[in-house]
Write a protein that holds these residues in place. Sequence first.
Motif, short mmCIF file in Angstrom:
data_model
loop_
_atom_site.label_atom_id
_atom_site.label_comp_id
_atom_site.label_asym_id
_atom_site.label_seq_id
_atom_site.Cartn_x
_atom_site.Cartn_y
_atom_site.Cartn_z
N LYS A 279 -10.70 -13.85 44.18
CA LYS A 279 -10.23 -14.58 43.00
C LYS A 279 -10.58 -13.80 41.74
CE LYS A 279 -10.40 -19.31 44.66
NZ LYS A 279 -11.34 -20.42 44.83
N VAL A 280 -9.63 -13.77 40.80
CA VAL A 280 -9.84 -12.98 39.58
C VAL A 280 -10.33 -13.88 38.45
CG1 VAL A 280 -8.77 -11.43 37.91
CG2 VAL A 280 -7.98 -11.43 40.29
N TYR A 281 -11.46 -13.52 37.87
CA TYR A 281 -12.02 -14.25 36.72
C TYR A 281 -11.96 -13.34 35.50
CZ TYR A 281 -13.89 -17.33 40.33
OH TYR A 281 -14.03 -18.18 41.38
N SER A 282 -11.34 -13.82 34.43
CA SER A 282 -11.32 -13.03 33.19
C SER A 282 -12.56 -13.35 32.38
CB SER A 282 -10.07 -13.36 32.38
OG SER A 282 -8.97 -12.68 32.94
N PHE B 270 -22.96 -13.74 36.35
CA PHE B 270 -21.61 -13.49 36.88
C PHE B 270 -20.72 -12.82 35.85
CE2 PHE B 270 -17.25 -14.80 37.96
CZ PHE B 270 -17.18 -14.33 39.26
N LEU B 271 -20.76 -13.31 34.64
CA LEU B 271 -19.85 -12.71 33.65
C LEU B 271 -20.30 -11.34 33.21
CD1 LEU B 271 -20.59 -13.01 30.34
CD2 LEU B 271 -20.21 -15.38 30.89
N HIS B 272 -21.52 -10.95 33.57
CA HIS B 272 -21.95 -9.56 33.36
C HIS B 272 -21.76 -8.72 34.63
CE1 HIS B 272 -23.68 -11.34 29.76
NE2 HIS B 272 -23.72 -10.13 29.27
N GLN C 201 -24.05 -18.26 35.63
CA GLN C 201 -22.77 -17.92 35.03
C GLN C 201 -22.89 -16.67 34.15
OE1 GLN C 201 -21.15 -21.44 33.18
NE2 GLN C 201 -20.48 -22.24 35.14
N ARG C 202 -24.01 -16.59 33.45
CA ARG C 202 -24.24 -15.43 32.60
C ARG C 202 -24.34 -14.15 33.45
NH1 ARG C 202 -26.20 -15.32 27.04
NH2 ARG C 202 -26.19 -17.59 26.96
N GLY D 136 -20.37 -21.91 43.32
CA GLY D 136 -19.89 -20.59 42.97
C GLY D 136 -19.56 -20.46 41.49
N PRO D 137 -18.89 -19.40 41.01
CA PRO D 137 -18.51 -18.25 41.84
C PRO D 137 -19.65 -17.31 42.21
CG PRO D 137 -17.83 -17.89 39.56
CD PRO D 137 -18.39 -19.27 39.63
#
Lengths: 424, 424
Positions: B412-415, B133-135, B130-131, B167-168
Motif C-alpha cells: 500500500k502506498v502512503y504519501s 513510519f512517516l520518516h 506514526q512519526r 498498522g501501518p
Amino acid sequence: MLLHSSTQLLTLQGPPQRGRDLGALGLIENGAVLIRDEKILAVGGTDELRASFPDEPALSADGCVILPGFVDPHTHLPWAGDRANEFELKMSGVPYLDILAKGGGILSTVKQTRAASLKSLISQTRARAQRAFLHGTTTAEAKTGYGLNLASELRLLQTLLALNDEGPLELAITFLGAHAIAPEFKNDPQGYVDEITNTMLPLLKDWWETHAPHLTLPFVDVFCETKAFSLDQSRQVLARAGSLGFPLKIHADEFDNLGGATLAVELGAASADHLVRTSDADIAALAKSDTVAVSLPCTPFGLAEKDYTPAQKIIAAGGLLALASDCNPGTTWNESMQFVIALACRAMKLTPAQAIAASTINAAHAIRRADTIGSIEVGKQADLLILSVPDYRHLGYRYGTNLVRQVVKRGKVYSVDANYYRMA
Amino acid sequence: MLLHSSTQLLTLQGPPQRGRDLGALGLIENGAVLIRDEKILAVGGTDELRASFPDEPALSADGCVILPGFVDPHTHLPWAGDRANEFELKMSGVPYLDILAKGGGILSTVKQTRAASLKSLISQTRARAQRAFLHGTTTAEAKTGYGLNLASELRLLQTLLALNDEGPLELAITFLGAHAIAPEFKNDPQGYVDEITNTMLPLLKDWWETHAPHLTLPFVDVFCETKAFSLDQSRQVLARAGSLGFPLKIHADEFDNLGGATLAVELGAASADHLVRTSDADIAALAKSDTVAVSLPCTPFGLAEKDYTPAQKIIAAGGLLALASDCNPGTTWNESMQFVIALACRAMKLTPAQAIAASTINAAHAIRRADTIGSIEVGKQADLLILSVPDYRHLGYRYGTNLVRQVVKRGKVYSVDANYYRMA
C-alpha cells in the motif's frame, strides 16, 4: 484573530538578551495573541484578551506551545546541485586535499551554480526555503557566494529577491562575493579583492537601488580565514562596503583565528559568525559591543569535528549570542532550526530556553530586525509558531523530526503537514 | 503495480552483510519493482519489466531513489509522559544523581506509564509509531520495560499488539521486564530477577499464546549493566526465556562492560545492543556468531556523550552490524532512522551505503525477519520507500529534515506530507 493556548505562550518580549540574561522566555501559562492583518495588536492572558475582544474569531492552540517564529541569521540558501559524493568520500577517510584535487569543495558548487539558469536556481532554492519554513523559520538570512563573478552573484541576488517577494519565508539578503577567491583569480587573490572592492560593490549598490528600491541595502559579508580572505583583505572589503552604506557581517574563526571577530566589532558589523577558534580577547571585544556572536553548531557537526563555539564563555563575558543553521551544500545541509537548537543544547550546553532566545530575539538582532520580528510583542509582525508539544522544553529534548503544527507568517496561518501521511 | 525510477533503485538483495561486505546496495540505475497484493513479484530493469508486464499500472519515482523500508531493530516505543524537565536539568549541569533524587530517571517514566490507561498508552505510542513510519521505518522492534510489574508490562504488550494490528507500522515485540529493578524490589534486586524468571516469563508465554496466537513469541531482553542487572542475573533471565522458547536480545556495554555481548553469543541471542564499552574479545566473539551487533548512536548523542560503538572494529572483525534509534523518553527521543544514518556516518565513519545496509537488511536480521523484509527481492513483503533525492548519498549527507516522499507498506502506498504546508 485571537490565537490562544492554555499550555504555554512564550513572548520573548524585551530587548536582545545579553550574557546571563539569555533565556528569558516571557512565559504566559494561559496566554493569547491578538493578530490583525500582519501585526500583533495585543498580548496577554487569554481570559483578559477574550473579555476585551469578545467578537474576535479565536484559534485554539490548547495543548500546544506558541512562540515567535525562528529567525535563522546565517544561511547560504541559494546554490545549484549538491556535494553528496564528496560527503561519502569524506566519511570514507579521503583527505580534503584529495577531494579538492578531484574537483570537490566550494568551487564544485560554484561551477554548478554558474551553470544554472535563474529559473533553476529559484526552483532549487525554493525547495530549501519551504523546508526551512515548515520547520518554523519565518525569516532567514540568505547569502550569495557561489557565483564569484558579477553576473552569477547578481543572478543569486535575483533568486533571493524573487523568493522573498514570493514568500512565505522572508529573507534578509547578504552579498558574499568574498566567499572564496574566484577561480579566475587563482594566482592573483588580491586582484579578486580589488575587483570586489572597486567594481562589484559600487555596481551592487546601483543595481540594488534599481532592482529593490523598496528594501534596505543588503548585508556585505566576508569569509575571513587562512584559506579565503586575510584580515587585511577582509578589512578592505568591509570598510569599503561600510563607506557605501552597506550593513556588515563576517565569517570569522571557523578554522583559524585571524582576528575577524575583533574586526567586526571595530567596523560595527551586525554579527560575527562561526567563532570556533575565537580568543578570549575577541570574546571580550564582542561582549562590549552590539555585534552579535552567531554560533553555527551544525557546521562542526556536519563535518564530524569536535570543537564548537565557546558559547559559555560568550555568555559569561556578557556577549549577545545567536544561533543559525549555516545551511549550505558543503558542510551542513540542514534547514531546521529545531535541530540547531537540539544540537546547541548538547554541544554547547545551552538550556532549551537559552537556545530558543538565541534563535528568536537575538537572531533577529543579528540581522538588525529586532524592532519588527523575534518576539511576540505589540506592534511587531505576527510571525509565530504553534508546536505540537506540551512544554517548550521538548525543543532540544526531542530532535530529528518536526514538532511544528502551524506557522503564522505576517498573520497568515499555514498548516504544516509534517506529522501526517495519507493513502496515495 | 510497477514502481520504477530512472534514478536509483537500491535492492539490498542477498544475505545480511557481514564485516567488510557491509554496504552492498544492489543498485539498479533504471530499476523497477513489480508489486502485487503485499508482495514483491519481480525486480529488475524498468524496460525489461515494462516489456514483461505491459498492462501493469505504473507508479513513476523518476528523480527519486527507491530503497527498502527502514527496519528499526531497537526502540522503547511504548511509554507515557516525558522527561523534558530532566533534559533541561542535565543541560544545566545538574548531576545525574541529583536528578534521580528529584524523582527523575527511568523510574519517573515507570510512574507515569503505570498510571496511564491502555487507551492513553495506545494514543501516546501511536503518535511515535506514526512519526517513525512517516520518516521511513516500515518495521520497528518495540520493547516493554516501563511497567516493571506484571499488570503494567502486559498493558504495554497489549498496547503494542493493538498498534501492530492497526498498522501501518509493523512491530517486532520484545518483553523487557528486566529493564530496571522494579521499585518494589529496591532492597531485593535478586527478588525481582526471580520474579521475572519464575513468575513473569511462564505467565507471559501463556498470555501470549492466548492473546497473540497468530504471532511468534516475542523477544525477551535484559539490561545488563552495573546499574541494572548483573551478568549472572542477565544469564538467569535469558537462559530461562530461551528454555521457554523465547528468542533473545540483550542491552550490553552501554556504560560498563559486564560481558553481556559474549553472553548473547553464548545463548544464541538475535542481537546484542548498545556496545559502546565492548572489548576486542567480545567483538571477536560476536564476529564468529550470528548475533547482530546493534549500534544505537543516538543514545550517546542524546546524552551529549563522546563515545560511540566501535563500529569500524566490528566491521574489521567480520561482525554483523545494524543501526537502531533506541527511541525512548530518557536518553533519545528521536523516531527518525534517517537521522540515525546521518549520525552514524559522522560519529562512526560509516559511508551512506554502509549505514543504509545496517538500517535495512542487517536490521531485519537483528529481529530475525531477514527472510521477509529488509531488501527488495522477489517473494519478500513490499515494504519500501521513495525518497525525494537524486542520489542515495543524500541519506547521511543531509539531516534534520525528512527526505521521504512516499512509503509503501505491504504494497500500500502512503504519501508523506512532510515537505508541504497549506493555508489553514
